[in-house]
Design a protein around this motif. Sequence first.
Motif, PDB file in Angstrom:
ATOM      1  N   MET A 191     -23.593 -18.646  -3.584  1.00 58.97           N
ATOM      2  CA  MET A 191     -23.219 -17.606  -2.632  1.00 58.97           C
ATOM      3  C   MET A 191     -21.842 -17.052  -2.992  1.00 58.97           C
ATOM      4  O   MET A 191     -20.932 -17.808  -3.336  1.00 58.97           O
ATOM      5  CB  MET A 191     -23.211 -18.161  -1.208  1.00 58.97           C
ATOM      6  CG  MET A 191     -22.808 -17.133  -0.157  1.00 58.97           C
ATOM      7  SD  MET A 191     -22.836 -17.804   1.523  1.00 58.97           S
ATOM      8  CE  MET A 191     -24.603 -18.052   1.746  1.00 58.97           C
ATOM      9  N   THR A 192     -21.703 -15.755  -2.899  1.00 58.87           N
ATOM     10  CA  THR A 192     -20.451 -15.099  -3.247  1.00 58.87           C
ATOM     11  C   THR A 192     -19.446 -15.180  -2.100  1.00 58.87           C
ATOM     12  O   THR A 192     -19.784 -14.936  -0.944  1.00 58.87           O
ATOM     13  CB  THR A 192     -20.696 -13.620  -3.598  1.00 58.87           C
ATOM     14  OG1 THR A 192     -21.556 -13.544  -4.738  1.00 58.87           O
ATOM     15  CG2 THR A 192     -19.389 -12.908  -3.905  1.00 58.87           C
ATOM     16  N   ASN A 193     -18.232 -15.530  -2.436  1.00 61.37           N
ATOM     17  CA  ASN A 193     -17.123 -15.506  -1.478  1.00 61.37           C
ATOM     18  C   ASN A 193     -16.494 -14.115  -1.565  1.00 61.37           C
ATOM     19  O   ASN A 193     -15.888 -13.759  -2.576  1.00 61.37           O
ATOM     20  CB  ASN A 193     -16.112 -16.588  -1.828  1.00 61.37           C
ATOM     21  CG  ASN A 193     -14.997 -16.701  -0.801  1.00 61.37           C
ATOM     22  OD1 ASN A 193     -14.917 -15.922   0.143  1.00 61.37           O
ATOM     23  ND2 ASN A 193     -14.121 -17.668  -0.990  1.00 61.37           N
ATOM     24  N   ARG A 194     -16.623 -13.331  -0.506  1.00 58.96           N
ATOM     25  CA  ARG A 194     -16.141 -11.944  -0.504  1.00 58.96           C
ATOM     26  C   ARG A 194     -14.760 -11.882   0.151  1.00 58.96           C
ATOM     27  O   ARG A 194     -14.600 -12.307   1.297  1.00 58.96           O
ATOM     28  CB  ARG A 194     -17.131 -11.037   0.227  1.00 58.96           C
ATOM     29  CG  ARG A 194     -18.543 -11.080  -0.370  1.00 58.96           C
ATOM     30  CD  ARG A 194     -19.515 -10.278   0.487  1.00 58.96           C
ATOM     31  NE  ARG A 194     -20.892 -10.548   0.118  1.00 58.96           N
ATOM     32  CZ  ARG A 194     -21.611  -9.828  -0.739  1.00 58.96           C
ATOM     33  NH1 ARG A 194     -21.061  -8.756  -1.315  1.00 58.96           N
ATOM     34  NH2 ARG A 194     -22.857 -10.151  -1.031  1.00 58.96           N
ATOM     35  N   ILE A 195     -13.807 -11.324  -0.578  1.00 62.12           N
ATOM     36  CA  ILE A 195     -12.421 -11.231  -0.123  1.00 62.12           C
ATOM     37  C   ILE A 195     -12.071  -9.764   0.065  1.00 62.12           C
ATOM     38  O   ILE A 195     -12.189  -8.961  -0.872  1.00 62.12           O
ATOM     39  CB  ILE A 195     -11.470 -11.870  -1.150  1.00 62.12           C
ATOM     40  CG1 ILE A 195     -11.826 -13.340  -1.361  1.00 62.12           C
ATOM     41  CG2 ILE A 195     -10.019 -11.718  -0.706  1.00 62.12           C
ATOM     42  CD1 ILE A 195     -11.268 -13.918  -2.627  1.00 62.12           C
ATOM     43  N   ALA A 196     -11.662  -9.394   1.258  1.00 62.93           N
ATOM     44  CA  ALA A 196     -11.258  -8.022   1.550  1.00 62.93           C
ATOM     45  C   ALA A 196      -9.741  -7.960   1.662  1.00 62.93           C
ATOM     46  O   ALA A 196      -9.147  -8.624   2.508  1.00 62.93           O
ATOM     47  CB  ALA A 196     -11.905  -7.547   2.851  1.00 62.93           C
ATOM     48  N   MET A 197      -9.128  -7.169   0.782  1.00 60.30           N
ATOM     49  CA  MET A 197      -7.683  -6.947   0.844  1.00 60.30           C
ATOM     50  C   MET A 197      -7.435  -5.584   1.468  1.00 60.30           C
ATOM     51  O   MET A 197      -7.896  -4.563   0.979  1.00 60.30           O
ATOM     52  CB  MET A 197      -7.063  -6.996  -0.552  1.00 60.30           C
ATOM     53  CG  MET A 197      -5.574  -6.649  -0.588  1.00 60.30           C
ATOM     54  SD  MET A 197      -4.520  -7.874   0.250  1.00 60.30           S
ATOM     55  CE  MET A 197      -4.280  -9.061  -1.105  1.00 60.30           C
ATOM     56  N   TRP A 198      -6.691  -5.571   2.564  1.00 55.26           N
ATOM     57  CA  TRP A 198      -6.431  -4.347   3.313  1.00 55.26           C
ATOM     58  C   TRP A 198      -5.016  -3.863   3.045  1.00 55.26           C
ATOM     59  O   TRP A 198      -4.041  -4.535   3.357  1.00 55.26           O
ATOM     60  CB  TRP A 198      -6.624  -4.612   4.808  1.00 55.26           C
ATOM     61  CG  TRP A 198      -8.038  -5.005   5.141  1.00 55.26           C
ATOM     62  CD1 TRP A 198      -8.532  -6.276   5.271  1.00 55.26           C
ATOM     63  CD2 TRP A 198      -9.129  -4.120   5.355  1.00 55.26           C
ATOM     64  NE1 TRP A 198      -9.869  -6.236   5.570  1.00 55.26           N
ATOM     65  CE2 TRP A 198     -10.263  -4.918   5.627  1.00 55.26           C
ATOM     66  CE3 TRP A 198      -9.262  -2.734   5.364  1.00 55.26           C
ATOM     67  CZ2 TRP A 198     -11.514  -4.371   5.895  1.00 55.26           C
ATOM     68  CZ3 TRP A 198     -10.511  -2.182   5.629  1.00 55.26           C
ATOM     69  CH2 TRP A 198     -11.617  -3.008   5.893  1.00 55.26           C
ATOM     70  N   SER A 199      -4.918  -2.669   2.466  1.00 54.28           N
ATOM     71  CA  SER A 199      -3.632  -2.100   2.105  1.00 54.28           C
ATOM     72  C   SER A 199      -3.577  -0.639   2.515  1.00 54.28           C
ATOM     73  O   SER A 199      -4.626   0.010   2.673  1.00 54.28           O
ATOM     74  CB  SER A 199      -3.409  -2.211   0.589  1.00 54.28           C
ATOM     75  OG  SER A 199      -2.225  -1.564   0.175  1.00 54.28           O
ATOM     76  N   GLY A 200      -2.369  -0.112   2.669  1.00 51.53           N
ATOM     77  CA  GLY A 200      -2.197   1.325   2.766  1.00 51.53           C
ATOM     78  C   GLY A 200      -1.986   1.894   1.376  1.00 51.53           C
ATOM     79  O   GLY A 200      -1.925   1.155   0.380  1.00 51.53           O
ATOM     80  N   PRO A 201      -1.851   3.219   1.253  1.00 50.49           N
ATOM     81  CA  PRO A 201      -1.634   3.839  -0.055  1.00 50.49           C
ATOM     82  C   PRO A 201      -0.215   3.615  -0.564  1.00 50.49           C
ATOM     83  O   PRO A 201       0.665   3.185   0.177  1.00 50.49           O
ATOM     84  CB  PRO A 201      -1.883   5.327   0.233  1.00 50.49           C
ATOM     85  CG  PRO A 201      -1.482   5.485   1.668  1.00 50.49           C
ATOM     86  CD  PRO A 201      -1.900   4.200   2.341  1.00 50.49           C
ATOM     87  N   ARG A 202      -0.006   3.922  -1.846  1.00 49.39           N
ATOM     88  CA  ARG A 202       1.298   3.834  -2.497  1.00 49.39           C
ATOM     89  C   ARG A 202       1.894   2.442  -2.373  1.00 49.39           C
ATOM     90  O   ARG A 202       3.047   2.255  -2.036  1.00 49.39           O
ATOM     91  CB  ARG A 202       2.266   4.895  -1.936  1.00 49.39           C
ATOM     92  CG  ARG A 202       1.693   6.290  -1.823  1.00 49.39           C
ATOM     93  CD  ARG A 202       0.970   6.755  -3.083  1.00 49.39           C
ATOM     94  NE  ARG A 202       1.891   6.836  -4.230  1.00 49.39           N
ATOM     95  CZ  ARG A 202       1.484   6.936  -5.495  1.00 49.39           C
ATOM     96  NH1 ARG A 202       0.200   6.892  -5.792  1.00 49.39           N
ATOM     97  NH2 ARG A 202       2.362   7.047  -6.465  1.00 49.39           N
TER      98      ARG A 202
END
Length: 240
Positions: free
Chosen positions: A1-12
Motif C-alpha cells: 500500500m502506498t503511503n501518500r504524503i501531501a505537502m501544503w505550501s503557498g507560492p514563491r
Amino acid sequence: MTNRIAMWSGPRNISTAMMRSWENRADCTVVDEPFYAYYLNQTQSPHPLFSEIIESQATDFAEVANKMSEGQCKSALQYQKHMTQHMLPGCDMSWTATLQHCFLIRHPADVVNSYTNSRGACTAEDIGIKRQYELLTEIGSLTKQQMPVIDSPTVLTNPERLLQALCEALSISFDPNMLAWPTGKRSSDGVWASHWYHSVEASTRFGSPKQASFELSKRQLEVVDEVMPYYEKMKALAIS
C-alpha cells in the motif's frame, strides 16, 4: 500500500525544490500541483500558460481528489505538492483523511515581494497564507494528525537536520538521497515548469538562505499585515 504524503505550501516558496528532494528517493514518486487546472477553471485567473494547464489536467475537483486519495500508485511513497490557494473555500476536504500531511511556510513579506516581482501584483488570496492556516486547522480536525510545519529558511540553513525531523514526524525513514538531485527537467513536472522552474532545473540541492533587501509598497504591506496573524500561528508550530 502506498503511503501518500501531501505537502501544503503557498507560492514563491521552496516547494519545487522540496518536490525534487522527495523524488530523488528510490521509493517515492511525486505529483505536481494536481488541482492547478481545477483552480484556474474555477477562478479564470490569468496565469501564465493558462490554456496549456487547463488542457493538461482534469478540472473536476472530485475526479482529482479521488485520484490523489485512491488512484493507482506503484511506489511505496507518493509525495503530493499542493498549493493552498488551489483549495478554494468550500472544497470538500474529506479526501485528505487517509493521507499524511505537512505544511511548508515562508514569511509573508518575502512571499509578497517575490510574487509581485513575478506577476506584477499580489493579493492575499494569491499567496494562500490565510487558506494555508485554514487547511491546517480543517485537515488537523479531520485526520487528528500532529502535522509537521516547516519554515523554509530553516530547511535552507540545515537541510539534513530538517529533513530528518520531517521524516521522523511522518514516521518515514530518512534517505540521504533527499539532500541532492541531478539538474534538468522532469517528466513529473507540470506544463507550467517552462515558465516557473528555470532556477530549480539548474539546481542540485537546497540553496543557502539569502537575506534579500527590499522595500514594499503601501499595498504590499497591507497584504502582509492581512496574512501575518495566520503565518505567526503556523510559525509557532514549526519545527525549530
